[in-house]
Design a protein around this motif. Structure first.
Motif, PDB file in Angstrom:
ATOM      1  N   GLY A 156       0.813  -1.208   0.000  1.00  0.00           N
ATOM      2  CA  GLY A 156       0.000   0.000   0.000  1.00  0.00           C
ATOM      3  C   GLY A 156       0.849   1.261   0.000  1.00  0.00           C
ATOM      4  N   ASP A 157       0.373   2.294  -0.689  1.00  0.00           N
ATOM      5  CA  ASP A 157       1.056   3.583  -0.723  1.00  0.00           C
ATOM      6  C   ASP A 157       0.398   4.515   0.284  1.00  0.00           C
ATOM      7  OD1 ASP A 157       2.760   2.829  -2.869  1.00  0.00           O
ATOM      8  OD2 ASP A 157       1.121   3.194  -4.271  1.00  0.00           O
ATOM      9  N   LEU A 158       1.193   5.198   1.059  1.00  0.00           N
ATOM     10  CA  LEU A 158       0.671   6.113   2.071  1.00  0.00           C
ATOM     11  C   LEU A 158       0.297   7.453   1.443  1.00  0.00           C
ATOM     12  CD1 LEU A 158       3.203   5.454   4.957  1.00  0.00           C
ATOM     13  CD2 LEU A 158       0.812   4.764   4.866  1.00  0.00           C
ATOM     14  N   ALA A 159      -0.840   7.995   1.852  1.00  0.00           N
ATOM     15  CA  ALA A 159      -1.287   9.297   1.355  1.00  0.00           C
ATOM     16  C   ALA A 159      -0.744  10.427   2.229  1.00  0.00           C
ATOM     17  CB  ALA A 159      -2.807   9.348   1.318  1.00  0.00           C
ATOM     18  N   GLU A 160      -0.529  10.144   3.500  1.00  0.00           N
ATOM     19  CA  GLU A 160      -0.050  11.174   4.418  1.00  0.00           C
ATOM     20  C   GLU A 160       1.424  10.949   4.751  1.00  0.00           C
ATOM     21  OE1 GLU A 160      -1.795   7.816   6.676  1.00  0.00           O
ATOM     22  OE2 GLU A 160      -2.659   9.139   5.207  1.00  0.00           O
ATOM     23  N   GLU A 161       2.029  11.966   5.350  1.00  0.00           N
ATOM     24  CA  GLU A 161       3.436  11.866   5.736  1.00  0.00           C
ATOM     25  C   GLU A 161       3.530  11.246   7.124  1.00  0.00           C
ATOM     26  OE1 GLU A 161       6.825  15.092   6.716  1.00  0.00           O
ATOM     27  OE2 GLU A 161       5.949  15.255   4.713  1.00  0.00           O
ATOM     28  N   LEU A 162       4.223  10.111   7.232  1.00  0.00           N
ATOM     29  CA  LEU A 162       4.387   9.415   8.508  1.00  0.00           C
ATOM     30  C   LEU A 162       5.869   9.173   8.785  1.00  0.00           C
ATOM     31  CD1 LEU A 162       1.590   6.704   8.376  1.00  0.00           C
ATOM     32  CD2 LEU A 162       1.622   8.761   9.753  1.00  0.00           C
ATOM     33  N   TRP A 163       6.221   9.288  10.047  1.00  0.00           N
ATOM     34  CA  TRP A 163       7.587   9.046  10.490  1.00  0.00           C
ATOM     35  C   TRP A 163       7.581   8.011  11.598  1.00  0.00           C
ATOM     36  CZ3 TRP A 163      11.808  11.645   8.401  1.00  0.00           C
ATOM     37  CH2 TRP A 163      11.507  12.663   7.503  1.00  0.00           C
ATOM     38  N   MET A 164       8.670   7.257  11.710  1.00  0.00           N
ATOM     39  CA  MET A 164       8.795   6.279  12.790  1.00  0.00           C
ATOM     40  C   MET A 164      10.240   6.247  13.288  1.00  0.00           C
ATOM     41  SD  MET A 164       8.766   2.596  10.823  1.00  0.00           S
ATOM     42  CE  MET A 164       9.729   1.619  11.945  1.00  0.00           C
ATOM     43  N   ARG A 165      10.400   5.782  14.520  1.00  0.00           N
ATOM     44  CA  ARG A 165      11.751   5.594  15.048  1.00  0.00           C
ATOM     45  C   ARG A 165      12.467   4.531  14.228  1.00  0.00           C
ATOM     46  NH1 ARG A 165       9.826   3.972  20.337  1.00  0.00           N
ATOM     47  NH2 ARG A 165       8.226   5.510  20.552  1.00  0.00           N
ATOM     48  N   GLN A 166      13.775   4.597  14.240  1.00  0.00           N
ATOM     49  CA  GLN A 166      14.535   3.587  13.517  1.00  0.00           C
ATOM     50  C   GLN A 166      14.308   2.225  14.153  1.00  0.00           C
ATOM     51  OE1 GLN A 166      18.639   4.706  13.204  1.00  0.00           O
ATOM     52  NE2 GLN A 166      18.167   6.718  12.391  1.00  0.00           N
ATOM     53  N   PRO A 167      14.066   1.193  13.335  1.00  0.00           N
ATOM     54  CA  PRO A 167      13.827  -0.144  13.883  1.00  0.00           C
ATOM     55  C   PRO A 167      15.086  -0.732  14.512  1.00  0.00           C
ATOM     56  CG  PRO A 167      13.824  -0.201  11.485  1.00  0.00           C
ATOM     57  CD  PRO A 167      13.957   1.229  11.878  1.00  0.00           C
ATOM     58  N   PRO A 168      14.924  -1.685  15.429  1.00  0.00           N
ATOM     59  CA  PRO A 168      16.083  -2.346  16.045  1.00  0.00           C
ATOM     60  C   PRO A 168      16.975  -2.985  14.974  1.00  0.00           C
ATOM     61  CG  PRO A 168      14.064  -2.963  17.164  1.00  0.00           C
ATOM     62  CD  PRO A 168      13.665  -2.183  15.952  1.00  0.00           C
TER      63      PRO A 168
ATOM     64  N   TYR B 165      18.697  -1.431  12.828  1.00  0.00           N
ATOM     65  CA  TYR B 165      18.904  -0.501  11.723  1.00  0.00           C
ATOM     66  C   TYR B 165      19.476   0.825  12.215  1.00  0.00           C
ATOM     67  CZ  TYR B 165      17.968   2.219   7.542  1.00  0.00           C
ATOM     68  OH  TYR B 165      18.109   3.006   6.437  1.00  0.00           O
ATOM     69  N   SER B 166      19.385   1.066  13.489  1.00  0.00           N
ATOM     70  CA  SER B 166      19.793   2.349  14.072  1.00  0.00           C
ATOM     71  C   SER B 166      21.263   2.632  13.818  1.00  0.00           C
ATOM     72  CB  SER B 166      19.519   2.341  15.575  1.00  0.00           C
ATOM     73  OG  SER B 166      19.963   3.531  16.158  1.00  0.00           O
ATOM     74  N   ASN B 167      21.550   3.890  13.542  1.00  0.00           N
ATOM     75  CA  ASN B 167      22.941   4.304  13.339  1.00  0.00           C
ATOM     76  C   ASN B 167      23.521   4.917  14.608  1.00  0.00           C
ATOM     77  OD1 ASN B 167      21.682   6.767  13.461  1.00  0.00           O
ATOM     78  ND2 ASN B 167      22.425   7.498  11.487  1.00  0.00           N
ATOM     79  N   GLY B 168      22.805   4.802  15.716  1.00  0.00           N
ATOM     80  CA  GLY B 168      23.291   5.305  16.991  1.00  0.00           C
ATOM     81  C   GLY B 168      22.827   6.712  17.329  1.00  0.00           C
ATOM     82  N   ASP B 169      22.170   7.390  16.399  1.00  0.00           N
ATOM     83  CA  ASP B 169      21.680   8.746  16.645  1.00  0.00           C
ATOM     84  C   ASP B 169      20.170   8.687  16.884  1.00  0.00           C
ATOM     85  OD1 ASP B 169      21.094  11.411  16.776  1.00  0.00           O
ATOM     86  OD2 ASP B 169      21.849  11.909  14.777  1.00  0.00           O
ATOM     87  N   PRO B 170      19.729   8.762  18.156  1.00  0.00           N
ATOM     88  CA  PRO B 170      18.300   8.633  18.458  1.00  0.00           C
ATOM     89  C   PRO B 170      17.460   9.796  17.945  1.00  0.00           C
ATOM     90  CG  PRO B 170      19.522   9.201  20.436  1.00  0.00           C
ATOM     91  CD  PRO B 170      20.529   8.969  19.356  1.00  0.00           C
ATOM     92  N   SER B 171      18.081  10.877  17.496  1.00  0.00           N
ATOM     93  CA  SER B 171      17.301  12.008  16.986  1.00  0.00           C
ATOM     94  C   SER B 171      16.875  11.794  15.536  1.00  0.00           C
ATOM     95  CB  SER B 171      18.107  13.300  17.097  1.00  0.00           C
ATOM     96  OG  SER B 171      19.227  13.256  16.228  1.00  0.00           O
ATOM     97  N   GLN B 172      17.417  10.787  14.864  1.00  0.00           N
ATOM     98  CA  GLN B 172      17.037  10.515  13.478  1.00  0.00           C
ATOM     99  C   GLN B 172      15.838   9.581  13.438  1.00  0.00           C
ATOM    100  OE1 GLN B 172      20.412   9.202  11.226  1.00  0.00           O
ATOM    101  NE2 GLN B 172      21.139  11.291  10.963  1.00  0.00           N
ATOM    102  N   ALA B 173      15.047   9.720  12.371  1.00  0.00           N
ATOM    103  CA  ALA B 173      13.844   8.902  12.199  1.00  0.00           C
ATOM    104  C   ALA B 173      13.735   8.475  10.734  1.00  0.00           C
ATOM    105  CB  ALA B 173      12.609   9.697  12.611  1.00  0.00           C
ATOM    106  N   CYS B 174      12.805   7.578  10.466  1.00  0.00           N
ATOM    107  CA  CYS B 174      12.573   7.078   9.114  1.00  0.00           C
ATOM    108  C   CYS B 174      11.233   7.614   8.607  1.00  0.00           C
ATOM    109  CB  CYS B 174      12.525   5.556   9.101  1.00  0.00           C
ATOM    110  SG  CYS B 174      14.043   4.772   9.619  1.00  0.00           S
ATOM    111  N   ARG B 175      11.236   8.164   7.405  1.00  0.00           N
ATOM    112  CA  ARG B 175       9.982   8.586   6.784  1.00  0.00           C
ATOM    113  C   ARG B 175       9.441   7.411   5.987  1.00  0.00           C
ATOM    114  NH1 ARG B 175       8.597  12.416   1.856  1.00  0.00           N
ATOM    115  NH2 ARG B 175       6.348  12.410   2.163  1.00  0.00           N
ATOM    116  N   LEU B 176       8.182   7.076   6.233  1.00  0.00           N
ATOM    117  CA  LEU B 176       7.560   5.944   5.559  1.00  0.00           C
ATOM    118  C   LEU B 176       6.972   6.387   4.225  1.00  0.00           C
ATOM    119  CD1 LEU B 176       5.694   4.305   8.556  1.00  0.00           C
ATOM    120  CD2 LEU B 176       7.923   3.724   7.628  1.00  0.00           C
TER     121      LEU B 176
END
Length: 87
Positions: free
Chosen positions: A7-19, A21-32
């Motif tokens: 499915g393609d998202l119509a709205e802009e959603l962000w999530m924390r980096q999954p376990p 996958y994290s690069n060690g910077d908790p301030s970064q997030a993933c845009r879905l």
């Protein structure tokens, strides 16, 4: 197993980096850009994409049950009934 991931998202959603996958910077997030399993919008996004593709093939959703798609022709009709179990 992965229907909801199409499915393609119509709205802009962000999530924390999954376990893992994290690069060690908790301030970064993933845009879905695509729906993710477990997301509340995932079933609806998948249904809208599937309905659009079936519509291109001449199928129309039934007024009484949106999971039933019907294609009528001069020699009869074809019915497609969808059932997706999230369990």
């Amino acid at each position: 197993k992965t229907a909801f991931l199409n499915g393609d998202l119509a709205e802009e959603l962000w999530m924390r980096q999954p376990p893992g996958y994290s690069n060690g910077d908790p301030s970064q997030a993933c845009r879905l850009l695509k729906s993710v399993y477990g997301l509340k919008q995932a079933p609806r996004c998948w249904y809208e994409k599937l309905a659009a593709e079936l519509g291109k093939l001449g199928y129309e959703p039934s007024a009484s049950d949106p999971a039933l798609f019907v294609k009528r022709g001069s020699d009869g009709s074809i019915d497609v009934l969808l059932y997706v179990d999230d369990v």
